[in-house]
Design an enzyme around this catalytic site. Sequence first.
Site, PDB file in Angstrom:
ATOM      1  N   TRP A  39     -14.793 -61.542 -16.955  1.00 25.13           N
ATOM      2  CA  TRP A  39     -15.019 -61.782 -18.379  1.00 25.13           C
ATOM      3  C   TRP A  39     -14.009 -62.781 -18.940  1.00 25.13           C
ATOM      4  O   TRP A  39     -12.815 -62.705 -18.612  1.00 25.13           O
ATOM      5  CB  TRP A  39     -14.851 -60.461 -19.151  1.00 25.13           C
ATOM      6  CG  TRP A  39     -14.650 -60.650 -20.620  1.00 25.13           C
ATOM      7  CD1 TRP A  39     -13.460 -60.818 -21.271  1.00 25.13           C
ATOM      8  CD2 TRP A  39     -15.665 -60.730 -21.612  1.00 25.13           C
ATOM      9  NE1 TRP A  39     -13.681 -60.983 -22.614  1.00 25.13           N
ATOM     10  CE2 TRP A  39     -15.026 -60.934 -22.849  1.00 25.13           C
ATOM     11  CE3 TRP A  39     -17.066 -60.636 -21.578  1.00 25.13           C
ATOM     12  CZ2 TRP A  39     -15.728 -61.051 -24.050  1.00 25.13           C
ATOM     13  CZ3 TRP A  39     -17.764 -60.755 -22.767  1.00 25.13           C
ATOM     14  CH2 TRP A  39     -17.100 -60.957 -23.984  1.00 25.13           C
TER      15      TRP A  39
ATOM     16  N   ASN B 160     -13.007 -64.693 -22.994  1.00 24.15           N
ATOM     17  CA  ASN B 160     -13.348 -65.118 -24.359  1.00 24.15           C
ATOM     18  C   ASN B 160     -12.451 -66.280 -24.778  1.00 24.15           C
ATOM     19  O   ASN B 160     -12.384 -67.254 -24.023  1.00 24.15           O
ATOM     20  CB  ASN B 160     -13.452 -63.954 -25.357  1.00 24.15           C
ATOM     21  CG  ASN B 160     -12.281 -63.013 -25.475  1.00 24.15           C
ATOM     22  OD1 ASN B 160     -12.019 -62.238 -24.574  1.00 24.15           O
ATOM     23  ND2 ASN B 160     -11.579 -63.029 -26.590  1.00 24.15           N
ATOM     24  N   ASP B 161     -11.806 -66.226 -25.921  1.00 25.15           N
ATOM     25  CA  ASP B 161     -11.178 -67.408 -26.535  1.00 25.15           C
ATOM     26  C   ASP B 161     -10.422 -68.346 -25.586  1.00 25.15           C
ATOM     27  O   ASP B 161      -9.644 -67.872 -24.748  1.00 25.15           O
ATOM     28  CB  ASP B 161     -10.122 -66.988 -27.568  1.00 25.15           C
ATOM     29  CG  ASP B 161     -10.560 -65.878 -28.469  1.00 25.15           C
ATOM     30  OD1 ASP B 161     -11.709 -65.450 -28.398  1.00 25.15           O
ATOM     31  OD2 ASP B 161      -9.713 -65.427 -29.255  1.00 25.15           O
TER      32      ASP B 161
ATOM     33  N   TRP C 225     -15.201 -57.146 -22.185  1.00 26.64           N
ATOM     34  CA  TRP C 225     -13.881 -57.302 -22.798  1.00 26.64           C
ATOM     35  C   TRP C 225     -12.963 -56.138 -22.419  1.00 26.64           C
ATOM     36  O   TRP C 225     -13.387 -54.979 -22.438  1.00 26.64           O
ATOM     37  CB  TRP C 225     -14.053 -57.384 -24.316  1.00 26.64           C
ATOM     38  CG  TRP C 225     -12.783 -57.726 -25.029  1.00 26.64           C
ATOM     39  CD1 TRP C 225     -12.306 -58.981 -25.282  1.00 26.64           C
ATOM     40  CD2 TRP C 225     -11.830 -56.811 -25.577  1.00 26.64           C
ATOM     41  NE1 TRP C 225     -11.103 -58.911 -25.938  1.00 26.64           N
ATOM     42  CE2 TRP C 225     -10.786 -57.587 -26.135  1.00 26.64           C
ATOM     43  CE3 TRP C 225     -11.738 -55.421 -25.633  1.00 26.64           C
ATOM     44  CZ2 TRP C 225      -9.684 -57.013 -26.769  1.00 26.64           C
ATOM     45  CZ3 TRP C 225     -10.639 -54.855 -26.259  1.00 26.64           C
ATOM     46  CH2 TRP C 225      -9.625 -55.642 -26.821  1.00 26.64           C
TER      47      TRP C 225
ATOM     48  N   SER D 155      -4.771 -63.779 -28.017  1.00 20.88           N
ATOM     49  CA  SER D 155      -4.822 -65.246 -28.102  1.00 20.88           C
ATOM     50  C   SER D 155      -3.542 -65.872 -28.639  1.00 20.88           C
ATOM     51  O   SER D 155      -2.792 -65.238 -29.387  1.00 20.88           O
ATOM     52  CB  SER D 155      -6.009 -65.674 -28.961  1.00 20.88           C
ATOM     53  OG  SER D 155      -7.191 -65.447 -28.244  1.00 20.88           O
TER      54      SER D 155
ATOM     55  N   ARG E  67      -2.352 -61.859 -35.782  1.00 19.03           N
ATOM     56  CA  ARG E  67      -2.557 -62.408 -34.438  1.00 19.03           C
ATOM     57  C   ARG E  67      -2.896 -63.898 -34.394  1.00 19.03           C
ATOM     58  O   ARG E  67      -3.059 -64.551 -35.390  1.00 19.03           O
ATOM     59  CB  ARG E  67      -3.640 -61.608 -33.713  1.00 19.03           C
ATOM     60  CG  ARG E  67      -5.005 -61.596 -34.374  1.00 19.03           C
ATOM     61  CD  ARG E  67      -5.980 -60.748 -33.522  1.00 19.03           C
ATOM     62  NE  ARG E  67      -7.291 -60.633 -34.148  1.00 19.03           N
ATOM     63  CZ  ARG E  67      -7.650 -59.641 -34.947  1.00 19.03           C
ATOM     64  NH1 ARG E  67      -6.804 -58.686 -35.255  1.00 19.03           N
ATOM     65  NH2 ARG E  67      -8.866 -59.614 -35.464  1.00 19.03           N
ATOM     66  N   ASP E  68      -3.028 -64.385 -33.172  1.00 21.23           N
ATOM     67  CA  ASP E  68      -3.548 -65.711 -32.821  1.00 21.23           C
ATOM     68  C   ASP E  68      -2.649 -66.864 -33.287  1.00 21.23           C
ATOM     69  O   ASP E  68      -3.101 -67.791 -33.970  1.00 21.23           O
ATOM     70  CB  ASP E  68      -4.985 -65.885 -33.354  1.00 21.23           C
ATOM     71  CG  ASP E  68      -5.917 -64.772 -32.896  1.00 21.23           C
ATOM     72  OD1 ASP E  68      -5.578 -64.086 -31.912  1.00 21.23           O
ATOM     73  OD2 ASP E  68      -6.976 -64.575 -33.520  1.00 21.23           O
TER      74      ASP E  68
ATOM     75  N   GLU F 210      -9.787 -65.280 -37.689  1.00 24.40           N
ATOM     76  CA  GLU F 210      -9.110 -65.286 -36.393  1.00 24.40           C
ATOM     77  C   GLU F 210      -8.839 -66.730 -35.948  1.00 24.40           C
ATOM     78  O   GLU F 210      -9.449 -67.673 -36.457  1.00 24.40           O
ATOM     79  CB  GLU F 210      -9.983 -64.573 -35.340  1.00 24.40           C
ATOM     80  CG  GLU F 210     -10.234 -63.106 -35.670  1.00 24.40           C
ATOM     81  CD  GLU F 210     -11.020 -62.352 -34.595  1.00 24.40           C
ATOM     82  OE1 GLU F 210     -10.658 -61.207 -34.306  1.00 24.40           O
ATOM     83  OE2 GLU F 210     -11.987 -62.893 -34.038  1.00 24.40           O
TER      84      GLU F 210
END
Length: 498
Positions: free
Chosen positions: A21, A23-24, A48, A81, A151-152, A206
């Site tokens: 898997w 994602n970002d 995830w 992230s 976050r991020d 995000e």
Amino acid sequence: STASTAEKYRPALHFSAQNTWINDPNGLVYHDGVYHLYFQNNPHGNVWGNMSWGHATSEDLLAWTHHPVAIACDENEDIFSGSIVFDRDNNSGLGTAGTAPLVAIYTSAYKPGHARHGIQAQSIAYSLDGGYTWMKHGGNPVIDRGSPEFRDPKVFRYSSAGASYWVMVAVEAQDHQVLLYKSENLLDWEFLSTFGPANATGGVWECPDLFELPVDDDPTRTKWVLIVNLNPGGPNKGSAGQYFVGHFDGTTFASESTVSEVRGGGPLSEYQWLDWGRDYYAAVSFADVPDGRRLMISWMNNWEYANQIPTFPWRSPMSLAREVSLRTVHGRPRLVQAPAFDPGQELESTDRFTQETLQVHDAALRLDQAEGAVQRIELSIDPGTAAEVGLVVRGGENQGTRIGINIAQSRLFVDRRNSGESGFHEAFASLDTAPLRPANGRYELTIFVDHCSVEVFAQGGLVTMTELIFPSPLSTGLSVYASGGSASFHDLSVVRFD
Ligand code: FRU
């Protein structure tokens, strides 16, 4: 073909997860002649979880080499992230005498059992071998607000006449706020300001980004672009990214593209979306790309159905890398996007089909010589008297993805209701639209078609739509069509890569 069913959707032009898997995109940086793509990754599964930073590199943004997991989750924290900067002057002191470090700034999402369980805070890791192996900084976290939704972090070097320091943008996701911080050494951070809530707030904020771009290629006139990804609440439901254009003075970002704002031309009526399709999320830009180019990549998926897309055992591709720039359109600065490379040049093309003019009267015209599963299609459409014009890509027996323009409504659309496999989630089959006006009476389209996606760049990249599709590998038909009248299709070029 010997390709297994599991592999039938694996893209040719896009980066995709190897067998787990993702994602970002995270930590995008150009360093020592190589583009580094890190990404949210579950090293142990295809949904995830176990969030870690996976890693791949490329020299041309087209062919990618997979590397071992760069920063792995452990019993204390998931690695959410973040970004990477090259600390060329060793401000952080994390380098050695001869080696300036790459510094990763990521979100620690603390796990059950840890004293900070439930908190999200910003942490540091560093690499002394050009990004292949990473050590966590002993003093983590470096910013902790005691918040569960902080976050991020995206960090960049800010320099103006009088000052030069590191700036971080991160989100308080539920508050629809971007938080700005500054630092001299990447370890001690001072709060600067907040931006938001503003414009689209239909979901959490995000993965922000903030960068400066020249307007209309004039280096003496620059503006700042603030990227805010949003989930859900996108223009066609689910995950999407919005952008604000404005000014950053080293402390505060001031937007000139909030919808309530009134200027010469009257109030803005519309949010500015990075992409109007369903599958363009968590888009962020590369650091340190030569010549000041600003390149972005997004995760090509949507949280609505991300964990269910039928690409077992790998899950999720990334978008094509795109170069973004600012262009004045009807008096306002707008982001325009173009593929960051010319695959017609970089790849061996096995077929090229061109046609100067095609006249179509209330019909669909199948272009047998322009078939293909992986293509770049370019054309300019004069809608003439037609009510609707467009193309059907990945056409086959009872299936096809319709990319068209409704003239009366001035809308571009991607209709994937009949594009192939769609039963894996009720939200997937969709007809998605974006506002689109002609220029000199024409619509210019560049479309990238791949084994599981279409990416549409309309009107020179002013409007883009990115969508996943899961057609049969046998569906390789291409048609142009006009309904309700006559239209003409000009300068059609189809380059085929499969
Ligand atoms: C966006 C996101 C980020 C977070 C990461 C976790 O898709 O929710 O906000 O850092 O994914 O995987």
